[in-house]
Write an enzyme that holds these catalytic residues in place. Structure first.
Site, PDB file in Angstrom:
ATOM      1  CG  HIS A 164      -1.109  21.533  54.728  1.00  0.00           C
ATOM      2  ND1 HIS A 164      -1.851  22.661  54.969  1.00  0.00           N
ATOM      3  CD2 HIS A 164      -0.430  21.791  53.579  1.00  0.00           C
ATOM      4  CE1 HIS A 164      -1.631  23.552  54.036  1.00  0.00           C
ATOM      5  NE2 HIS A 164      -0.772  23.052  53.166  1.00  0.00           N
ATOM      6  CB  CYS A 165      -6.444  20.416  57.332  1.00  0.00           C
ATOM      7  SG  CYS A 165      -5.961  19.994  59.013  1.00  0.00           S
ATOM      8  CB  ALA A 166      -6.706  25.052  59.051  1.00  0.00           C
TER       9      ALA A 166
ATOM     10  NE  ARG B 235      -6.522  18.506  63.367  1.00  0.00           N
ATOM     11  CZ  ARG B 235      -7.562  17.835  63.847  1.00  0.00           C
ATOM     12  NH1 ARG B 235      -7.620  16.535  63.720  1.00  0.00           N
ATOM     13  NH2 ARG B 235      -8.531  18.473  64.469  1.00  0.00           N
TER      14      ARG B 235
ATOM     15  NE  ARG C  54      -6.306  16.921  58.148  1.00  0.00           N
ATOM     16  CZ  ARG C  54      -7.419  16.549  58.768  1.00  0.00           C
ATOM     17  NH1 ARG C  54      -7.872  15.320  58.631  1.00  0.00           N
ATOM     18  NH2 ARG C  54      -8.082  17.392  59.522  1.00  0.00           N
TER      19      ARG C  54
END
Length: 501
Positions: free
Chosen positions: A30-32, A34, A36
């Protein structure tokens, strides 16, 4: 907490069949905002099902990567449960950048290009250190609030001398973070590229060595560089404080050397020689190659941005404010972290951050226009209100992927709102003392000069108001809204027919 976990497990169970099952997933991270998931075959993805899952604010496909938007904070918890519950491989930043795998529709393995990997790496590096940068920026804002004169009168410290010590400690907290920023960056970059982070800290200490004069002092003639004589080659040595590009490159260098020596040296001497050789060779590379190249790149980037803000004038701000959220759609906005960090290190201010906030609020105006035009639709109201609150706290993905891109007119109107906010920022000379947050929390890092706090609020209001009105106008004179209404009516008729049958 148990109820939350059950909800996240339910979400995971609903995601799995909608992505083609566990066997179609390669890895997840994951990013900030989302979750993924790298997929083998994206044709198996059911976007409609994913969009209707509870807490999901939008879905986006980028090549073979599925991005499910949950929002900041929530995505961390959902991803943790998703990984544990489904058993899908977790991609860790310690292991390097995730590579796309073979698609079932294509015999050749399609790998990410250099530029895409570069963007992913920047995202990983600055996502990890962003809390520290954000903390430093807010502390600077707090110290400004304590020490700046209020409407021409005395500052709070002058009015209440007893809090002067608090101001001193707050100032130390903020200045300390930014003074050591290259060291923090090289630590994160080394970890990102798979090296041992402590060696990143070690080369960071070499970069920031107190025994070397500051580069700025050498350039102004206030100090002389230390000269190292290497077989007749006289090498000038200076402190690399404030050089973010140099720190990023050195993180990569340290990681590669560390991994090389750990693989090549025998186990008996590896423990001692591997870190020593890594730091020794990295130090030579730093002063001979990376330092001069990195400083040149940093100077070019900073000068280009300053040129844009001064030479293009209001038009440059209008263009940037108008297209910034389009850049977010592509994911290229992640590269701005390095640019903003370099700006702050060089000029002490970041004029890009207010532009980001104005562009963000323009899209918020587009969301409000969608809400107004679809106010009788319960689902539209629910999605719009959730997306707008995310906008207020600096997160645009739910609005972009859940509403604006899908319906088009809020996206266009939002870009017009962002352009108007950009013009206002230029006219009021608004800037920021840090980066990492926009929307309502961004007022904490607005520079107080030129009534900065007031103008920051007005910038956001301009973005929302113009974005709202422009979106209504675009919807009125285009087919976007009419098509949306026809679609909604069709769905309503189908739903009624099914219930009758």
């Amino acid at each position: 907490m148990k109820n939350d976990r059950k909800l996240y497990e339910k979400i995971s169970d609903e995601i799995l069949p909608a992505i083609g099952g566990k066997d179609n997933a390669i890895e997840a991270f994951h990013c900030a905002t989302r979750l993924r998931i790298a997929l083998k075959d994206v044709s198996k993805v059911d976007k409609d099902t994913l969009n209707n899952i509870e807490l999901v604010k939008g879905v986006n496909l980028n090549k073979n990567q599925l991005q499910i938007i949950f929002g900041a904070g929530l995505v961390d918890k959902v991803t943790d449960v998703f990984i544990q519950h489904t058993g899908i491989k977790y991609y860790s930043v310690d292991s390097g950048s995730p590579e796309p795998a073979k698609s079932e529709s294509n015999d050749k393995e399609e790998k990410k290009g250099f530029f895409q990997r570069f963007i992913d790496d920047l995202t990983g590096v600055f996502t990890e250190i962003l809390p520290g940068i954000l903390a430093g920026g807010i502390l600077i804002g707090l110290n400004n609030l304590l020490t700046q004169k209020i409407f021409g009168a005395q500052s709070l410290v002058q009015m209440f001398p007893g809090i002067s010590g608090i101001s001193t400690i707050v100032n130390l907290g903020s200045s300390g973070i930014f003074a050591m920023l290259p060291l923090i960056v090289v630590y994160s970059a080394t970890k990102r590229y798979g090296g041992r982070p402590v060696l990143g800290l070690a080369i960071g200490a070499v970069m920031m060595s107190a025994s070397l004069p500051a580069m700025s002092d050498v350039q102004t003639g206030a100090a002389k560089a230390v000269i190292a004589n290497i077989f007749g080659w006289k090498l000038s040595l200076t402190n690399f404080g404030g050089q973010i590009i140099v720190a990023l490159i050195m993180g990569w260098v340290i990681a590669k050397l560390d991994n090389f020596f750990q693989k090549k040296l025998p186990g008996v001497i590896q423990f001692v020689l591997s870190p020593m050789l890594t730091i020794l060779i990295s130090s030579f590379i730093l002063f001979m190659i990376v330092g001069p190249i990195g400083v040149t790149l940093s100077t070019w980037i900073t000068n280009a941005l300053v040129w844009m803000s001064q030479s293009l004038g209001i038009f440059g701000y209008i263009i940037f404010g108008g297209i910034q959220q389009l850049i977010v759609i592509t994911g290229l906005h992640n590269m701005f972290g390095a640019i903003e960090t370099q700006l702050i290190s060089t000029t002490q201010y970041d004029f890009l951050n207010p532009l980001f906030s104005g562009a963000l609020m323009g899209q918020g105006g587009g969301v409000l226009a969608f809400l107004f035009l679809n106010r009788k639709n319960a689902k539209s109201r629910e999605i719009s209100i959730s997306a707008f609150f995310s906008i207020l706290f600096g997160i645009s993905e739910p609005a972009l992927f859940g509403i604006n891109i899908k319906h088009k007119y809020p996206l266009i109107g939002g870009c017009i709102g962002g352009a108007a906010a950009g013009a206002y920022i230029y006219l009021t000379k608004l800037t920021a003392v840090s980066f990492g947050t926009t929307g309502l929390p961004g007022i904490a890092i607005a520079a107080p000069q030129n009534n900065g706090y007031v103008n920051y609020i007005l910038t956001n209001l301009v973005g929302i108001a113009v974005g709202f009105l422009a979106s209504l106008v675009v919807a009125k004179f285009s087919t976007f809204e009419s098509k949306a209404k026809v679609t909604n009516k069709t769905k309503s008729v189908v739903s009624k027919q099914v219930s009758v049958d």
